[in-house]
Enzyme design. Structure first.
Site, mmCIF file in Angstrom:
data_model
loop_
_atom_site.group_PDB
_atom_site.id
_atom_site.type_symbol
_atom_site.label_atom_id
_atom_site.label_comp_id
_atom_site.label_asym_id
_atom_site.label_seq_id
_atom_site.Cartn_x
_atom_site.Cartn_y
_atom_site.Cartn_z
ATOM 1 N N CYS A 53 0.997 -1.106 -0.005
ATOM 2 C CA CYS A 53 0.036 0.053 -0.243
ATOM 3 C C CYS A 53 0.746 1.284 -0.026
ATOM 4 C CB CYS A 53 -1.065 0.054 1.120
ATOM 5 S SG CYS A 53 -1.374 -1.293 1.859
ATOM 6 N N ARG A 93 6.532 -11.433 5.492
ATOM 7 C CA ARG A 93 6.226 -11.495 6.642
ATOM 8 C C ARG A 93 6.856 -12.619 7.548
ATOM 9 N NH1 ARG A 93 0.301 -10.239 5.617
ATOM 10 N NH2 ARG A 93 0.505 -8.237 3.920
ATOM 11 N N GLN A 113 1.239 -10.987 -3.863
ATOM 12 C CA GLN A 113 -0.130 -10.626 -3.609
ATOM 13 C C GLN A 113 -0.664 -10.264 -5.044
ATOM 14 O OE1 GLN A 113 -0.058 -7.646 -0.655
ATOM 15 N NE2 GLN A 113 -1.117 -9.084 0.739
ATOM 16 N N ASP A 164 -2.401 -7.812 -5.810
ATOM 17 C CA ASP A 164 -2.833 -6.520 -5.003
ATOM 18 C C ASP A 164 -3.379 -5.628 -5.918
ATOM 19 O OD1 ASP A 164 -3.107 -5.485 -2.710
ATOM 20 O OD2 ASP A 164 -1.079 -5.194 -2.142
ATOM 21 N N HIS A 223 -4.740 -1.055 -5.594
ATOM 22 C CA HIS A 223 -5.270 -0.159 -4.557
ATOM 23 C C HIS A 223 -6.052 0.774 -5.397
ATOM 24 C CE1 HIS A 223 -2.044 -1.751 -2.113
ATOM 25 N NE2 HIS A 223 -2.627 -1.492 -0.933
ATOM 26 N N LYS A 229 -14.417 -4.588 5.899
ATOM 27 C CA LYS A 229 -13.624 -5.552 4.873
ATOM 28 C C LYS A 229 -14.537 -6.711 4.294
ATOM 29 C CE LYS A 229 -11.492 -8.421 8.039
ATOM 30 N NZ LYS A 229 -10.201 -9.289 8.220
ATOM 31 N N HIS A 280 -8.271 -1.491 -0.472
ATOM 32 C CA HIS A 280 -7.270 -2.253 -0.807
ATOM 33 C C HIS A 280 -7.995 -3.724 -1.316
ATOM 34 C CE1 HIS A 280 -4.702 -0.375 2.280
ATOM 35 N NE2 HIS A 280 -5.688 0.219 2.515
HETATM 36 ZN ZN LIG Z 1 -3.025 -2.419 0.676
#
Ligand SMILES: [Zn+2]
Ligand SMILES: [Zn+2]
Length: 638
Positions: A323, A352, A370, A372, A374, A457, A503
């Site tokens: 992010c 992680r 990910q 991912d 945004h 979420k 996200h």
């Molecule tokens: Zn994020």
């Protein structure tokens, strides 16, 4: 305990009864129920074998048939010590007795000749235990501490009736056959190497094909939805994560920061103790503190973290999240309301820190990529954007034959004050998530208290073909980070406004998603995902030349084809293709070669007869282009 837990826990007592009948010298520790069964931890010099499990299970059946009542007996601490000593079970049971706080009731349960320190509860008679099975033996440290002695843990499972037990055992067997760690090895999909590091996936060529095809597919769908692709580095400065709040608040779940070597050398020269290095890494400047607190309107960064600038130490973090990097891309240019929503997508790799005991194949790892993205939008656009995210998920899951899934909507806990942002915004965001979930036409549950602190979420839980549930990724609405990073766009009123961020990483990570897919398909991937799509099997030496020509043709058509040039018999070649789970084998004999055709064997549907090369190529290409699922029901006559 629930009735099922009572059955399972009573089975632990009956297991211990059987163990002492067959191995009177065994020392017992504890035997609780689990989510799927029960176990008992036992200290015994003899190593339990598979044959022992069979004997123990037979003895358990006897105990059940003896219809023993489970009788509760409350005793004083002194009496408890006496009972334990009289049975020769002081090695672990005295310690377990000492765990019971002063003033609390101490109870034993007796069934037949066996008596065990236990708070309960149990079934009333051992004859209620009709459907149980011992499954496996594992090592388990006493009290889970590796400094203690390793005991032998016998696992079993139990159900209310034989049908449910049989169903569970069938599912376990299916799960074992589908285990992605085993299939990953057999089909050469990925590798984990101690020297590289546990929890770090090496995508071998076969697995890389699957990942690449999935990424291409997801990217195509993202382009249709107006996403822009970005790339960002694997590290970022600590200051970035202090601004976002990811550091030091989540430091336990992250790799330790990476220091610049100059800074490290300076600290060493000053004999700076380790604790001080970390304190300086976590410290912030007065200026950063002031900025963040002013933006969030509260004491987000406390005064005790502030240090003089000369003492501040910056380093880098292995990116725990994408992010902040995407935020910096958004913030690198001014935006008008006409530009919104801005949708930035990246297959972004993050790291992680998972405990080594938690690591599991591809599904629990320390580095993962990910899917991912945004989204930066106006408040009015939130609902439509969340809906767009969900429709993407629906498309991808249905293409993969995962139509059975449910959705969890995580809302704020109305009684808690840990959430940032205005209540009115929260209401709107929550309603947007709810409304979006409703349109999916799949079951969804609302879970108060499950929201992130910055917004509600949506989580996805898919059910695979053997009925197991897998939590995939998530869509989150965020009012918090745009404030912390002071993001803005110019509205129709010519004034700056705060965008809302979404996200979303609906499939979680490529590693986890591929692990789930390996188990879902049991390694029998649809043609478009199969690492090796076609294997050519020449019947003899004589057709090797035409087979090579066919190989060149298939590759030129974009198909992942190989040629089996081994000199063994056709039957052996066909078996090999079966074991390697290749969707199509093309058998090339002299007759077919002369006629410009091939004999087609589909892994899903069996022998499909002779096709011309052109017809065969057209059919395979269409199956790939349609991303068709292997259809085992559509068996055609030979
Ligand atoms: Zn994020
Ligand atoms: Zn008990």
């Amino acid at each position: 305990m629930t009735p099922l837990e009572e059955i399972r826990h009573s089975c632990s007592h009956v297991l211990a009864t059987a163990v002492l009948r067959l191995f009177p010298e065994a020392k017992l520790d504890i035997g609780p129920p689990t989510d799927t069964g029960f176990y008992y931890d036992i200290d015994l010099d003899h190593r339990f074998t598979a044959e022992d499990l069979v004997r123990l299970e037979a003895e358990m059946r006897k105990v059940a048939d003896e219809n023993q009542p489970f009788l509760r007996k409350e005793v004083s601490r002194e009496e408890a010590v006496e009972i334990i000593r009289a049975r020769g079970q002081e090695r672990y049971k005295l310690g377990r007795l000492a765990d019971i706080p002063e003033g609390e009731k101490i109870s034993f349960y007796q069934n037949g000749e066996f008596i065990d320190l236990c708070a309960g509860t149990h079934v009333r008679y051992s004859s209620k235990l009709k459907a149980f099975k011992l499954l496996s033996i594992a090592g388990a440290y006493h009290r889970g501490d590796e400094r203690n002695k390793q005991l032998q843990r016998i696992y079993g499972t139990a159900f209310a009736n034989k049908e449910e037990l049989a169903q569970h055992l069938h599912q376990l067997e299916q799960a074992r056959l589908r285990d992605h760690r085993k299939l990953g090895r057999d089909l050469k999909l990925f590798h984990i190497d101690d020297e590289v590091g546990q929890g770090l996936i090496l995508w071998t060529p076969n697995g890389a094909v699957i990942r690449q095809e999935l990424q291409t597919f997801i990217s195509e769908e993202l382009r249709k939805q107006g996403y822009a692709q970005v790339f960002t580095p694997h590290i970022g400065k600590l200051e970035l994560y202090k601004t976002s709040g990811h550091f030091p608040y989540y430091k336990d779940a992250q790799f330790a920061p990476v220091l610049e070597s100059d800074a490290l050398a300076r600290m060493v020269a000053e004999n700076c103790p380790c604790g001080e290095v970390f304190a300086r890494l976590e410290a912030v400047s007065g200026q950063l503190r002031e900025q963040i607190n002013a933006r969030t309107g509260r004491e987000t960064i406390t005064a005790d973290r502030v240090r003089p600038d000369a003492e501040l130490l910056d380093g880098f973090m292995l990116k725990p999240m994408n992010c902040p990097h995407h935020i910096k891309i958004f913030a690198s240019q001014p935006h008008s309301y006409r530009d919104l929503p801005v949708r930035l997508a990246e297959f972004g790799t993050v790291y992680r820190w998972e405990q080594s005991g938690e690591l599991n194949g591809m599904t629990r790892v320390r580095g993962f990529t990910q899917d991912d993205a945004h989204l930066f939008c106006t408040e009015e656009q939130v609902a439509a954007e969340v809906l767009g995210c969900l429709s993407l998920v629906r498309t991808v899951l249905s293409t993969l034959g995962m139509a059975d899934y449910r959705v969890r909507v995580g809302l704020r806990d109305p009684d808690s004050n840990k959430y940032t942002g205005e209540a009115a915004n929260w209401d709107k965001a929550e309603e947007a998530c709810r409304a979006a979930a409703r349109t999916l036409g799949v079951p969804f549950t609302e879970e108060p208290g499950e929201a992130a602190f910055y917004g509600p979420k949506i989580d996805f839980v898919v059910r695979d073909v053997i009925g197991r549930e897998w939590q995939l990724g998530t869509v989150q609405v965020d009012y918090n980070l745009p404030i912390r990073f002071d993001l803005s766009y110019i509205g129709a009123d010519n004034q700056p406004h705060r965008p809302v961020m979404i996200h979303r990483a609906p499939f979680g990570s490529m590693e986890r998603f591929c692990g789930v897919l390996i188990e879902h398909f049991a390694g029998d991937f649809p043609l478009w995902l199969a690492p090796e799509q076609v294997r050519i099997l020449p019947i003899s030496e004589k057709t090797i030349e035409p087979a090579r020509a066919l190989l060149a043709r298939l590759r030129a058509e974009g198909l992942r084809a190989t040629l089996d040039e081994h000199s063994d018999k056709l039957g052996a070649k066909i078996r090999r293709a079966e074991i390697d789970k290749v969707p199509y084998a093309l058998v090339l004999g002299q007759k077919e070669a002369e006629a410009g055709g091939v004999s087609v064997r589909s892994r899903a549907r069996g022998d499909e007869g002779v096709l011309t090369t052109d017809a065969c190529v057209a059919r395979l290409r269409a199956e790939v282009a349609n991303r068709a699922l292997p259809d085992r029901r559509k068996a055609t006559p030979a």
